[in-house]
Design an enzyme around this catalytic site. Structure first.
Site: not given
Ligand code: ADP
Ligand code: MG
Length: 386
Positions: A38, A40, A164, A176, A228
């Site tokens: 968390h 990023d 994404e 990722d 999130y």
């Protein structure tokens, strides 16, 4: 060149499914985040590595605009779409990922091109190892080469992020795909999410007599959506009150003052991000000076911070971490977004059997679903196989 194992079978299945040979076969790995959770979206630091579990795609560019997609997993059958009318609202299941990549490339000017794609992946799904980015990165590497799009690796990172975010609809960062596209065998990828620069850091766990175990708790992280988003909002609130562009700009020395300005919950969220950034830097430093056997306490501290300050762990993850530590792991932490998914345990080779047994036993005693435990190695990033 002799093709790697399984490639001939994949090509044969492709031929019998689509009636022609593939133009080639590409692969891209899943990833484990060693440390930096968390951080990023707070323009901080992360340290993932590409793993030796990959998505492989056999791909053929078609002369028309038809897209046909098949996975060897499940009985989902063949999906057909029109490359000239890609639609995020109607794309289903895993096909969102290859279609999203095609869409993102079109947004960058790629002419409408049809394709046949056969996917075969051994990245566990939904375990927090980014099986979705493995698919996207394999497909974009193939399409970049086959269409002559000529994107550099950083453009591919950004194009898969676009896929994404705007096609799949997942508000993910660049960690990722940076690991999957830029990873290297025996290395972790130290990524600065502010300027998006990377540095490969040697992570020779095997040479140090260590194995990295992944403990998939089988708790689905798919319900993490609300949690999130709430964590992101807390971080935004924290940086607003503290008057900084992002939490990256808050240092350890600023925490005492921040404690007086923020409510308790927001303060603990901020403290996780600030201390986690510091732990990433310490990990990078220690990997360079003392090797992987020296980083265990940082993995433990990272887990405690996510459990107590950021509150994104769950009972199964805590149990996996505690049991692994008690049975001889040097350090352990949950990895990925949280609320389920996997933990990692850095384990001396001689203690691997004991750690496995201890985790399995404690899960059985607690009445939890049996976890899946396997070891991963830092492996190469996306590449062409045949
Ligand atoms: P993660 O990326 O952590 O594994 P996600 O929910 O982002 O979790 O992605 C998992 C999804 O990826 C699955 O629900 C499925 O749609 C897709 N997927 C991954 N691997 C395969 C595969 N081999 N075949 C079909 N779909 C797959
Ligand atoms: Mg994913």
């Amino acid at each position: 060149m002799t093709p790697p194992p399984g490639i001939d079978e994949l090509a044969a299945t492709f031929r019998s499914t689509f009636g022609a040979a593939p133009d080639g076969v590409w692969q891209a790995p899943g990833r484990v985040n060693l440390i930096g959770e968390h951080t990023d979206y707070n323009e901080g630091f992360v340290l993932p590595f590409a793993i030796d579990r990959t998505a492989r795609v056999a791909v053929r560019i078609r002369p028309d605009s038809t897209v046909r997609l098949l996975s060897t997993f499940g009985n989902q059958g063949l999906t057909t779409a029109d490359a000239g009318a890609l639609n995020r609202a109607t794309a289903r299941g895993w096909t969102k990922y290859p279609l999203g990549v095609l869409w993102a490339l079109q947004q960058r000017g790629l002419p409408v091109t049809g394709m046949d794609v056969l996917l075969d992946s051994d990245v566990p799904r939904g375990a927090g190892l980014s099986s979705s980015h493995a698919i996207e990165c394999a497909v974009i590497t193939a399409l970049n080469e086959l269409t002559g799009a000529g994107l550099g690796v950083q453009d591919m990172v950004l194009a898969t992020q676009r896929a994404e975010n705007d096609f799949v609809g997942a508000p993910t960062g660049i960690m990722d795909q940076s690991a999957s596209l830029r990873g290297a065998a025996g290395h972790a990828v130290f990524l600065d999410c502010r300027d998006q620069s990377i540095r490969l850091v040697p992570f020779g766990a095997a040479r140090a007599g260590l194995e990295m175990l992944v403990i998939d708790t089988k708790v689905s992280h798919s319900h993490a959506g609300g949690g999130y988003a709430a964590r992101r909002s807390s971080c935004e609130l924290g940086s607003e009150v503290l008057g900084v562009k992002s939490l990256r700009d808050v240092g350890l020395d600023d925490l005492a003052e921040a404690g007086g300005l923020l409510d308790d919950e927001t303060f603990r969220r901020v403290r996780h991000v600030v201390t986690e950034n510091d732990r990433v830097l310490q990990t990078v430093e220690l990997l360079g000076s003392a090797g992987p056997q020296a980083i265990g306490h940082l993995l433990d501290a990272s887990h405690a911070s996510m459990r107590d300050d950021f509150e994104i762990s769950c009972a199964e993850l805590d149990l996996a971490v505690d049991a692994a530590r008690s049975a001889g792991a040097l350090g352990a932490r949950m990895t990925g977004g949280g609320f389920g998914g996997s933990a990692i345990a850095l384990t001396p080779v001689g203690a691997v059997r004991g750690v496995r047994a201890a985790v399995e036993r404690s899960f059985a005693q607690a009445g939890y679903t049996a976890p899946d435990i396997f070891s991963v190695r830092p492996a190469a990033g996306a590449m062409r196989l045949a």
